[in-house]
Design an enzyme around this catalytic site. Structure first.
Site, mmCIF file in Angstrom:
data_model
loop_
_atom_site.group_PDB
_atom_site.id
_atom_site.type_symbol
_atom_site.label_atom_id
_atom_site.label_comp_id
_atom_site.label_asym_id
_atom_site.label_seq_id
_atom_site.Cartn_x
_atom_site.Cartn_y
_atom_site.Cartn_z
ATOM 1 N N GLU A 137 41.369 39.958 41.007
ATOM 2 C CA GLU A 137 42.368 39.998 42.060
ATOM 3 C C GLU A 137 41.817 39.156 43.213
ATOM 4 O O GLU A 137 40.690 39.396 43.653
ATOM 5 C CB GLU A 137 42.576 41.450 42.503
ATOM 6 C CG GLU A 137 43.692 41.588 43.502
ATOM 7 C CD GLU A 137 43.957 43.028 43.923
ATOM 8 O OE1 GLU A 137 43.442 43.966 43.270
ATOM 9 O OE2 GLU A 137 44.675 43.193 44.919
ATOM 10 N N ARG A 177 31.165 49.722 34.334
ATOM 11 C CA ARG A 177 30.944 48.688 35.331
ATOM 12 C C ARG A 177 29.472 48.666 35.732
ATOM 13 O O ARG A 177 28.748 49.644 35.586
ATOM 14 C CB ARG A 177 31.841 48.878 36.545
ATOM 15 C CG ARG A 177 31.590 50.122 37.373
ATOM 16 C CD ARG A 177 32.384 50.091 38.686
ATOM 17 N NE ARG A 177 33.777 49.720 38.496
ATOM 18 C CZ ARG A 177 34.398 48.774 39.227
ATOM 19 N NH1 ARG A 177 33.752 48.125 40.173
ATOM 20 N NH2 ARG A 177 35.653 48.494 39.032
ATOM 21 N N LYS A 220 34.358 45.892 46.864
ATOM 22 C CA LYS A 220 34.839 44.783 47.689
ATOM 23 C C LYS A 220 35.148 45.254 49.101
ATOM 24 O O LYS A 220 34.941 44.521 50.059
ATOM 25 C CB LYS A 220 36.125 44.203 47.085
ATOM 26 C CG LYS A 220 35.890 43.234 45.953
ATOM 27 C CD LYS A 220 37.198 42.533 45.629
ATOM 28 C CE LYS A 220 37.376 42.450 44.123
ATOM 29 N NZ LYS A 220 38.716 42.036 43.727
HETATM 30 P P1 ATP Z 1 39.177 46.275 43.309
HETATM 31 O O1 ATP Z 1 38.414 47.404 43.911
HETATM 32 O O2 ATP Z 1 39.773 45.358 44.308
HETATM 33 O O3 ATP Z 1 40.058 46.607 42.146
HETATM 34 P P2 ATP Z 1 37.493 45.086 41.352
HETATM 35 O O4 ATP Z 1 36.025 45.016 41.582
HETATM 36 O O5 ATP Z 1 38.025 45.908 40.274
HETATM 37 O O6 ATP Z 1 38.031 45.435 42.742
HETATM 38 P P3 ATP Z 1 38.938 42.835 40.291
HETATM 39 O O7 ATP Z 1 39.193 41.553 40.948
HETATM 40 O O8 ATP Z 1 40.088 43.662 39.893
HETATM 41 O O9 ATP Z 1 38.016 43.624 41.262
HETATM 42 O O10 ATP Z 1 37.956 42.623 39.088
HETATM 43 C C1 ATP Z 1 38.116 41.606 38.124
HETATM 44 C C2 ATP Z 1 37.436 42.007 36.863
HETATM 45 O O11 ATP Z 1 36.064 42.246 37.069
HETATM 46 C C3 ATP Z 1 38.031 43.272 36.298
HETATM 47 O O12 ATP Z 1 38.238 43.095 34.906
HETATM 48 C C4 ATP Z 1 36.993 44.313 36.568
HETATM 49 O O13 ATP Z 1 37.032 45.318 35.598
HETATM 50 C C5 ATP Z 1 35.712 43.503 36.541
HETATM 51 N N1 ATP Z 1 34.705 44.124 37.383
HETATM 52 C C6 ATP Z 1 34.818 44.439 38.679
HETATM 53 N N2 ATP Z 1 33.707 45.047 39.132
HETATM 54 C C7 ATP Z 1 32.850 45.116 38.098
HETATM 55 C C8 ATP Z 1 31.535 45.642 37.912
HETATM 56 N N3 ATP Z 1 30.866 46.224 38.917
HETATM 57 N N4 ATP Z 1 30.967 45.534 36.689
HETATM 58 C C9 ATP Z 1 31.625 44.936 35.690
HETATM 59 N N5 ATP Z 1 32.865 44.426 35.785
HETATM 60 C C10 ATP Z 1 33.488 44.511 36.976
HETATM 61 MG MG MG Z 2 40.418 45.857 40.016
#
Ligand code: ATP
Ligand code: MG
Length: 567
Positions: free
Chosen positions: A47, A272, A282
């Site tokens: 996102e 994660r 974030k």
């Molecule tokens: P938000 O809190 O805004 O949802 P997010 O960290 O999930 O933040 P996204 O931009 O939705 O952010 O993440 C993009 C991709 O990265 C998604 O597929 C998410 O599952 C993966 N991702 C995010 N954080 C992690 C993490 N700490 N470890 C592994 N994958 C991650």
């Molecule tokens: Mg997300």
């Protein structure tokens, strides 16, 4: 990194044996069973509401890595369904970071917003099937009627609207006839489901807001749950890999695809990445930036990819880290030292060794002719003979590290002290003959010594051994630099609580303004990485200029010299 370095890193990356994990096992099984006609197609769906961090890097390595190893494809898709929080700045930085990590989406760059029309049509299809309805409850009312873990929710009073009325209202929602929040489109599933996500979830909300790509074309925006699976399906994704918090959304993911009778990717969840001494959300990273706890998204203490890059991390180190830690099915916190070790392993192989004195103390060699300069040979990297050697100037006035001299040395202090001998790296053995002190303060401002001309490094008579070797820089030839010593941003392993901001390490940055480097470093460019002998790995900062060199400490050496010193 230069192109050559990049290619080298790339080939090394390809040579490492691929480790299997439970996701690869699922894919192997699917391929064996001929599922998806043998295709493997993944996606990375950020996102664009912030900069990418090391957790995203793990997801990128996983998704793009699978595509590479199975000769499939991986799409980059911006999940841009929320017009209020998303910005073009983030889109650009995300693309830069994915490329820097060594991956390429070729022509497969997509935006969920490209599918708004298609998603609208899918929604109409569900309305016609009697599987979606326009609901006039407010967001609060929807929340109140959702029920609890032990009690079912209440059916919306608008749940049984006719298909015709739903179609009419939905179209008027799109046309902008209603204010924000007045109506939603909801899936008609089951208000008594034990899974909250299945209790008639919202698919569209009204939001009169400008979108960074679609402008004012839309005033209804799809929810994550409605947009995500359908976007996966439209792109022909076979394995939709996401983090564990979406496990509970999977029944809804599946329900939409089954009701629409379209291509059905398989959602697979993994744990994660959490790291010790690090916050990864974030929202928290944004706070660190906005409240000025760090200098920006790319502050070298940030766990963002741009922060790590500015700190001197290599993309190889990050890919190796992702590979080393593997993929887990349950939440855990990874020790950050594993990441640091992956970095040291890579820098050890590729970074040039140089001599730099961070806290200078003058050393005068009394019996070395004043004005004479000698060029001595120094090895660039003992791990890689192809990097060759260089010449470094030696003269009668040098700088050594303040820590390398003690007027009253503790036991087992093998550096310089009155009467003691030490080897100057790549040069001679010197013997300390005394000190000069500031008359007022009593502070040592100069150390005096004599050198033994018979002990030149590399010469046939250099055999005499002394216990200590220290680094030095010739004063007349030294270049000046500011060196930023970075430490962990948090003082505790687990900064995840509500008081996380109180846990910020007040000593995470120390700036040294009087550092002296060997002359060759005058030519260094932002991003260049070095090992300062005995001190650690350092890189040239993005803001560094020839007339004002600025280095960042990337990581200390494995056996921290500092510890010995405090004894
Ligand atoms: P938000 O809190 O805004 O949802 P997010 O960290 O999930 O933040 P996204 O931009 O939705 O952010 O993440 C993009 C991709 O990265 C998604 O597929 C998410 O599952 C993966 N991702 C995010 N954080 C992690 C993490 N700490 N470890 C592994 N994958 C991650
Ligand atoms: Mg997300």
């Amino acid at each position: 990194m230069t192109t050559a370095e990049n290619m080298k890193a790339e080939s090394e990356n390809n040579n490492t044996a691929v480790r299997t994990n439970f996701i690869r096992e699922i894919i192997d099984e699917d391929l064996k069973n001929g599922k998806n006609a043998g295709r493997v197609h993944t996606r990375f769906p950020p996102e664009p509401n912030g900069y990418l961090h090391i957790g995203h890097a793990k997801s990128i390595c996983l998704n793009f890595g699978i595509a590479r190893d199975y000769k499939g494809f991986c799409n980059l898709r911006f999940d841009d369904t929320n017009p209020t929080k998303e910005e073009v700045e983030y889109v650009d930085s995300i693309m830069e970071d994915v490329r820097w990590l060594g991956f390429d989406w070729d022509d497969r760059l997509y935006y969920a917003s490209d599918y708004f029309e298609q998603l609208y049509e899918f929604a109409v299809k569900l309305i016609k099937k009697g599987k979606a309805f326009v609901c006039d409850l407010t967001a609060d009312q929807i929340r109140e009627t959702r029920g609890t873990l032990t009690e079912p929710g209440k059916d919306s009073p608008y749940r049984d609207r006719s298909v015709q009325e739903n179609l009419d209202l939905f179209e008027r929602m799109r046309k902008g006839e209603f204010p924000n929040g007045a109506r939603t489109l909801r899936a008609k599933i089951d208000m008594a489901s034990p899974n909250f996500n299945m209790r008639d979830p919202v698919m569209y909300r009204i939001l009169h807001a400008e979108h960074h790509r679609t402008g004012n074309k839309w005033c209804i925006y799809p929810t994550y749950d409605w947009a995500h699976g359908q976007s996966d399906s439209i792109e022909g994704i076979t394995h939709s890999i996401c983090t564990l918090e979406f496990e509970i959304h999977r029944p809804l993911y599946d329900w939409f695809l089954e009701e629409l009778e379209i291509h059905h990717p398989q959602q697979i969840e993994f744990a994660r990445l959490n790291l010790t001494y690090t916050v990864m959300s974030k929202r928290k990273l944004l706070q660190l930036v906005e409240e000025g706890h760090v200098s920006g998204w790319d502050d070298p203490r940030m766990p963002t990819i741009c922060g790590l890059r500015r700190r001197g991390y290599t993309s190889t180190a990050i890919r190796n880290f992702a590979d080393r830690i593997g993929v887990a099915k349950r939440e855990y916190t990874q020790d950050v030292t594993v990441l640091e070790d992956c970095l040291r392993d890579d820098l050890n192989k590729h970074a040039r060794r140089v001599m730099a004195v961070l806290r200078p103390l003058k050393l005068v060699v009394e019996n070395y002719p004043e004005g004479k300069t000698e060029e001595l040979d120094a090895v660039n990297n003992p791990e890689d003979p192809s990097l060759g050697s260089r010449k470094i100037p030696f003269s009668n006035v040098l700088y050594i590290e303040q820590d390398d001299f003690r007027e009253n040395p503790p036991k087992k202090y093998f550096r310089l002290s009155p009467g003691a001998e030490v080897r100057l790296r790549y040069a001679y053995i010197v013997k300390c003959t005394g000190v000069v002190k500031d008359k007022k303060t009593g502070e040592i401002i100069e150390v005096r010594c004599t050198y033994d001309p018979e002990t030149k490094s590399g010469s046939s008579q250099s055999g005499r051994k002394v216990k200590g070797t220290i680094h030095w820089v010739s004063a007349a030839h030294a270049v000046h630099a500011d060196v930023y010593l970075y430490d962990r941003l948090f003082s505790t392993e687990d900064p995840s609580g509500d008081n996380w901001k109180d846990l910020i390490n007040p000593k995470s940055l120390e700036i040294l303004k009087h550092c002296k480097l060997e002359p060759g470093l005058a030519m260094s460019k932002p991003g260049d990485r070095f090992q300062f002998e005995r001190l650690g790995y350092f890189c040239v900062d993005t803001d560094s200029k020839a007339e004002a060199l600025k280095f960042n400490r990337t990581v200390t050496l494995r056996d921290t010299w500092a510890k010995v010193d405090k004894s």
